[in-house]
Design a protein around this motif. Structure first.
Motif, PDB file in Angstrom:
ATOM      1  N   UNK A 202      10.641  11.867   2.399  1.00 32.50           N
ATOM      2  CA  UNK A 202      10.022  13.176   2.206  1.00 32.50           C
ATOM      3  C   UNK A 202       9.988  13.546   0.714  1.00 32.50           C
ATOM      4  N   UNK A 203       8.886  14.151   0.313  1.00 36.21           N
ATOM      5  CA  UNK A 203       8.777  14.716  -1.028  1.00 36.21           C
ATOM      6  C   UNK A 203       9.068  16.201  -0.911  1.00 36.21           C
ATOM      7  N   UNK A 204      10.140  16.667  -1.587  1.00 37.63           N
ATOM      8  CA  UNK A 204      10.595  18.055  -1.439  1.00 37.63           C
ATOM      9  C   UNK A 204      10.384  18.821  -2.726  1.00 37.63           C
ATOM     10  N   UNK A 205      10.223  20.119  -2.530  1.00 35.90           N
ATOM     11  CA  UNK A 205      10.063  21.005  -3.685  1.00 35.90           C
ATOM     12  C   UNK A 205      11.393  21.446  -4.252  1.00 35.90           C
ATOM     13  N   UNK A 206      11.303  22.362  -5.198  1.00 36.70           N
ATOM     14  CA  UNK A 206      12.539  22.848  -5.850  1.00 36.70           C
ATOM     15  C   UNK A 206      13.460  23.567  -4.857  1.00 36.70           C
ATOM     16  N   UNK A 207      12.830  24.201  -3.847  1.00 40.45           N
ATOM     17  CA  UNK A 207      13.630  24.925  -2.860  1.00 40.45           C
ATOM     18  C   UNK A 207      14.079  24.046  -1.706  1.00 40.45           C
ATOM     19  N   UNK A 208      13.785  22.757  -1.785  1.00 46.03           N
ATOM     20  CA  UNK A 208      14.186  21.834  -0.724  1.00 46.03           C
ATOM     21  C   UNK A 208      13.202  21.730   0.420  1.00 46.03           C
ATOM     22  N   UNK A 209      12.115  22.483   0.399  1.00 46.39           N
ATOM     23  CA  UNK A 209      11.118  22.420   1.469  1.00 46.39           C
ATOM     24  C   UNK A 209      10.310  21.126   1.357  1.00 46.39           C
ATOM     25  N   UNK A 210       9.920  20.577   2.489  1.00 47.44           N
ATOM     26  CA  UNK A 210       9.144  19.336   2.516  1.00 47.44           C
ATOM     27  C   UNK A 210       7.705  19.645   2.124  1.00 47.44           C
TER      28      UNK A 210
ATOM     29  N   UNK B 150       0.861  -1.183   0.000  1.00 51.58           N
ATOM     30  CA  UNK B 150       0.000   0.000   0.000  1.00 51.58           C
ATOM     31  C   UNK B 150       0.893   1.228   0.000  1.00 51.58           C
ATOM     32  N   UNK B 151       0.393   2.320  -0.633  1.00 48.45           N
ATOM     33  CA  UNK B 151       1.106   3.590  -0.669  1.00 48.45           C
ATOM     34  C   UNK B 151       0.137   4.705  -0.293  1.00 48.45           C
ATOM     35  N   UNK B 152       0.642   5.677   0.463  1.00 47.44           N
ATOM     36  CA  UNK B 152      -0.170   6.848   0.760  1.00 47.44           C
ATOM     37  C   UNK B 152       0.744   8.047   0.987  1.00 47.44           C
ATOM     38  N   UNK B 153       0.132   9.236   0.869  1.00 45.76           N
ATOM     39  CA  UNK B 153       0.854  10.497   1.013  1.00 45.76           C
ATOM     40  C   UNK B 153       0.233  11.259   2.171  1.00 45.76           C
ATOM     41  N   UNK B 154       1.059  11.665   3.139  1.00 47.73           N
ATOM     42  CA  UNK B 154       0.596  12.454   4.273  1.00 47.73           C
ATOM     43  C   UNK B 154       1.070  13.885   4.101  1.00 47.73           C
ATOM     44  N   UNK B 155       0.161  14.831   4.448  1.00 46.58           N
ATOM     45  CA  UNK B 155       0.551  16.232   4.348  1.00 46.58           C
ATOM     46  C   UNK B 155       1.509  16.598   5.475  1.00 46.58           C
ATOM     47  N   UNK B 156       1.847  17.869   5.561  1.00 44.49           N
ATOM     48  CA  UNK B 156       2.843  18.299   6.546  1.00 44.49           C
ATOM     49  C   UNK B 156       2.366  18.112   7.973  1.00 44.49           C
ATOM     50  N   UNK B 157       1.052  17.982   8.195  1.00 48.59           N
ATOM     51  CA  UNK B 157       0.511  17.746   9.541  1.00 48.59           C
ATOM     52  C   UNK B 157       0.359  16.265   9.847  1.00 48.59           C
ATOM     53  N   UNK B 158       0.683  15.381   8.914  1.00 49.60           N
ATOM     54  CA  UNK B 158       0.584  13.952   9.157  1.00 49.60           C
ATOM     55  C   UNK B 158      -0.752  13.350   8.756  1.00 49.60           C
ATOM     56  N   UNK B 159      -1.650  14.102   8.109  1.00 49.44           N
ATOM     57  CA  UNK B 159      -2.959  13.597   7.683  1.00 49.44           C
ATOM     58  C   UNK B 159      -2.827  13.045   6.260  1.00 49.44           C
ATOM     59  N   UNK B 160      -3.340  11.824   6.029  1.00 50.32           N
ATOM     60  CA  UNK B 160      -3.259  11.188   4.711  1.00 50.32           C
ATOM     61  C   UNK B 160      -4.215  11.905   3.759  1.00 50.32           C
ATOM     62  N   UNK B 161      -3.668  12.391   2.645  1.00 50.16           N
ATOM     63  CA  UNK B 161      -4.484  13.110   1.650  1.00 50.16           C
ATOM     64  C   UNK B 161      -4.622  12.330   0.361  1.00 50.16           C
ATOM     65  N   UNK B 162      -3.844  11.294   0.166  1.00 49.49           N
ATOM     66  CA  UNK B 162      -3.963  10.453  -1.035  1.00 49.49           C
ATOM     67  C   UNK B 162      -3.418   9.077  -0.690  1.00 49.49           C
ATOM     68  N   UNK B 163      -4.085   8.030  -1.242  1.00 51.27           N
ATOM     69  CA  UNK B 163      -3.669   6.667  -0.907  1.00 51.27           C
ATOM     70  C   UNK B 163      -4.176   5.703  -1.957  1.00 51.27           C
TER      71      UNK B 163
ATOM     72  N   UNK C  80       4.943  13.661   2.931  1.00 51.05           N
ATOM     73  CA  UNK C  80       5.700  12.446   3.233  1.00 51.05           C
ATOM     74  C   UNK C  80       5.024  11.267   2.545  1.00 51.05           C
ATOM     75  N   UNK C  81       5.795  10.550   1.724  1.00 46.70           N
ATOM     76  CA  UNK C  81       5.290   9.343   1.063  1.00 46.70           C
ATOM     77  C   UNK C  81       5.589   8.163   1.981  1.00 46.70           C
ATOM     78  N   UNK C  82       4.540   7.380   2.272  1.00 51.39           N
ATOM     79  CA  UNK C  82       4.677   6.246   3.191  1.00 51.39           C
ATOM     80  C   UNK C  82       4.234   4.980   2.466  1.00 51.39           C
ATOM     81  N   UNK C  83       5.047   3.930   2.575  1.00 51.63           N
ATOM     82  CA  UNK C  83       4.772   2.667   1.873  1.00 51.63           C
ATOM     83  C   UNK C  83       4.709   1.533   2.875  1.00 51.63           C
TER      84      UNK C  83
END
Length: 787
Positions: free
Chosen positions: A171-179, A116-129, A182-185
């Motif tokens: 962590x999934x980071x942007x062009x500026x290196x900001x997080x 299983x794969x899911x993506x959590x936002x910066x607050x730790x809430x899963x927004x896609x899975x 978080x991709x969790x598998x």
């Protein structure tokens, strides 16, 4: 006597020579055995160290590979673009989920280890899975999420329903290196578990253990080869693994969790604070040198036997002259005073023979005079002996006379019966060490030597007599010095009276007192532990509305006070977040208090989680709880019921719905008017208590709250307090006090209410469990918009 002397000397010499041979052979055998054992231990350590190092390298390779797989997912440009748009407010959450899910599904299909794969936002809430059951889950407290915000990470391996799984994050980071997120598998860890558990090279009892510190326990990431079901054990029972987790690399011999002696090579994994141990049972490891031990034992036996034969023959030759002297001594002892020894040598044995001849001549001269004196003394002593014998034969107390060495000179019949001998004369010459245990005999010997040296008697001393066989006895003992006709202390005289039955009764009383104290301590410890578990059932933190906002900015704010009457209580409350704007609050009061009420409270706590789908409707929610309690409590022989009140508040409108089951009406603190009203006015229909009537219904009452209004829920333990004059505190006093202090913050308001009730109480304490819950509508909130 000659035969005895001959045999004694012969065997003494034999034993002496045999002892020298045995000690020499034994020392050589022990040295050889220890040298072989040391070499074997070094070989075992090298093998275990190699196994540990190989498995460690394989594990680190597996971890790095899984991190690479998750980093490949985070490196997808489209996924990062979607997260940048979502974090920047340019893409709604729903659109993010719809567009990112195919990316995650494609990544899931490309790697067989992904489950299983899911993506959590910066607050730790899963927004896609890839699976809907992961959506909106909160992973903020997850160690994997916390690590994954900074770097790629692989968590602990857990066995879930027979499947070994592990969570890898990056962590999934942007062009500026900001997080950006978080991709969790969720990965299938069977491959690494199987490889780590491979017993090849470990023999019948060896295994490689992989563990991590979790609190005070060690969690086995790979199930043990033996007792596979025990994956969490106290660290104190695993010395080798504890050393590995502390970063120490080395080798030790210790007992494992099974209590079996093992040899173990331990060291840190080099990742995540994990430790790895390769071990093997000592019994198997030292098997190869068992035959060597028996070889050395056999060698010692052979050498000792040969030495014994040679020593016996040598001793036989040396003891022959002594045997002849012993035969002559027997003749003199039998009365043949004319017997003399034929002295043929001038050495020490010849001098001893001459001394024997002189002794025989002296005995012949003094024999006649001695015989006359004996006849005279015999007549005088006969009368005294008769009087003493009458006393010794009939008194029930133990009487005894001892010489300076504490050897018995005489005892009475009562003591002879206690010693288990028919004739008291059989004890003459023996000591307490021949009848009692060494400890008691040594203590008695010390007392007797002290009184003979100081002349101070021992009077009425209570002492415990311990016997090699049979139960112990108690006596009250008096001992005095025994003096000769010149006043010189030549021994001791004692009388002991049996007080065993009295001491047994005293010991039983003391035992019962200790046993009762131990049981009381155990009950107190159990109740303290149960109280800690019960307090854990209560909410540890409150939800915020909308989700994720700071507690001070929440539209609905909570506060509570919980105080059981005893170690365990029957009151309970729970706060449920139904949506971003709606909260449900349940308060219950189980009949009575203590262990029974606490058990029912724990049952309700489980029902709240099970019946959450009905939590939006107060009437239905209480009805479902009532049905479940009725079914579970009906087999009980004692009637048990629960009062309850359930409130649902919508912060977007201020609409409040409430249903009660035989519970006191909550108080409505109207901030704008300064009034306090009953949330359920008089005449409002209440449902019956929970757990009695399976068909009961619970009407719902609706009210509308204004901002800053507060709802105060409470149990009857707050106002059912008896004063000094027998008067009850009552709801009227409670309501009047709330009107005076309603402007206080909720936590201060609750403290004031509890303090006033305790001040009113005749005992200064509340007699029943008490629970207070405040619900404050801070402002009218709106549902959190999709970002």
């Amino acid at each position: 006597m000659a035969n005895s002397l001959r045999i004694s000397l012969r065997w003494k010499l034999t034993v002496f020579v045999v002892a020298i041979v045995a000690v020499t052979a034994g020392a050589l055998g022990v040295a050889g055995y220890r040298s072989a054992r040391r070499i074997l231990v070094e070989q075992i350590y090298d093998r275990l160290a190699v196994l540990r190092s190989n498995r460690q390298s394989m594990l680190l390779g597996y971890i790095e590979h899984q991190q690479d797989l998750v980093r490949l997912v985070t490196s997808r440009t489209r996924l990062r673009e979607l997260l940048e748009a979502y974090n920047g407010g340019r893409l709604p959450e729903k659109a993010l989920r719809e567009q990112s899910t195919p990316i995650l599904v494609d990544a899931l299909a490309s790697c067989r280890s992904f489950q299983a794969l899911w993506v959590a936002n910066q607050q730790g809430i899963v927004v896609a899975a890839t699976a809907e059951n992961f959506l909106w889950k909160d992973f903020s407290a997850s160690p994997e999420f916390q690590q994954g915000r900074d770097r790629s990470h692989v968590g602990l391996i857990y066995n879930t329903d027979g499947k070994h799984q592990v969570v890898a994050v990056a962590p999934a980071t942007g062009r500026d290196g900001a997080v950006l997120g978080v991709v969790m598998a969720l990965l299938d860890a069977r491959v690494v578990v199987t490889a780590m558990s491979d017993p090849v090279g470990l023999g019948r009892t060896g295994e490689v253990m992989l563990g991590a510190k979790v609190g005070e326990n060690v969690h086995y990431l790979v199930p043990p080869r033996f007792e596979a079901e025990r994956v969490d054990l106290p660290a104190v029972k695993l010395p080798a693994m504890s050393a590995a987790l502390q970063g120490v690399t080395g080798f030790m011999q210790a007992r494992d969790a099974r209590g079996v002696e093992v040899l173990a090579a331990h060291g840190p994994v080099g990742y995540g604070g994990w430790g790895i141990v390769a071990k093997i049972d000592v019994a198997e490891a030292f098997g190869p040198i068992h035959w060597l031990r028996w070889f050395f034992i056999g060698l010692v036996v052979v050498l000792t036997g040969a030495g014994a034969v040679a020593a016996y023959e040598l001793a036989r030759r040396f003891s022959q002259p002594v045997r002849e002297m012993a035969q002559m001594a027997e003749q003199i002892a039998a009365g043949a005073m004319e017997a003399r020894i034929d002295v043929r040598t001038t050495d020490e044995i010849g001098k001893l023979g001459q001394a024997f001849n002189r002794m025989a001549e002296a005995l012949t001269q003094s024999y006649g005079a001695l015989e006359q004196r004996v006849r005279e003394r015999t007549a005088a002593l006969t009368q005294e002996r008769h009087l003493l014998q009458s006393l010794m034969d009939h008194i029930p107390d133990h009487i005894y006379f001892k010489d300076r060495a504490s050897c018995f000179l005489r005892i009475n019949k009562a003591l002879a019966n206690t010693f288990g001998v028919k004739d008291p004369h059989e004890v003459v010459g023996k000591t307490d060490f021949d009848f009692f245990t060494h400890e008691h005999a040594e203590a008695a010997f010390g007392d007797e030597q002290q009184l003979m040296n100081t002349g101070q008697p021992v009077v009425g001393k209570e002492e415990k007599e311990t016997w090699p066989t049979g139960p112990s006895t108690w006596v009250s003992t008096t001992k005095v010095p025994f003096r000769d006709e010149n006043g010189k202390v030549v021994g001791s005289f004692g009388i002991s009276r049996d007080i065993t039955q009295r001491k047994i009764a005293e010991e039983k009383l003391a035992h019962y007192a200790r046993e009762l104290a131990a049981r009381n301590r155990q009950m107190e410890e159990d109740l303290a532990m149960a109280r800690d578990v019960q307090m854990a059932f209560l909410p540890q933190r409150y939800p915020t509305f909308p989700r994720g906002c700071a507690p001070a900015a929440s539209a609905i704010q909570f506060s509570h006070t919980y105080q059981p009457a005893s170690s365990l209580g029957g009151d309970f409350f729970e706060v449920v977040q139904l949506s971003d704007t709606t909260a449900g609050v349940l308060i219950c009061d189980v009949m009575g208090h203590g262990v029974r009420s606490a058990l029912v409270m724990a049952m309700i706590r489980g029902l709240v989680d099970e019946l959450l789908p009905f939590a939006g409707d107060p009437s239905r929610f209480l009805k479902e709880i009532n049905l479940a309690l009725t079914m579970h409590l009906s087999p009980a022989t004692t009637t048990i019921f629960v009062s309850a009140c359930y409130v649902v508040l919508d912060s977007s409108t201020g609409r409040l719905r409430c249903a009660a089951a035989g519970h006191p009406s909550p108080l409505w603190l109207k901030c704008s008017t300064g009034q306090v009203d009953l949330l359920l006015p008089s005449g409002t229909a209440h449902g019956p208590v929970l757990g009695l009537l399976p068909d009961a219904t619970y009407p719902t009452v609706e009210q509308t709250l204004a901002p800053q209004d507060t709802i105060l829920l409470y149990t009857d333990g707050l106002y059912e307090v008896e004063g000094i004059d027998g008067d009850l505190y009552g709801q009227e006093r409670l309501t009047a006090l709330v009107e005076k202090v309603m402007q206080l913050p909720c936590d201060q308001l609750q403290s004031r209410l509890v303090a006033e009730a305790q001040r009113f109480s005749a005992t200064g304490e509340l007699s029943d469990d008490m629970c207070l819950v405040s619900i404050r509508l801070a402002h009218l909130g709106k549902e959190k918009p999709a970002s």
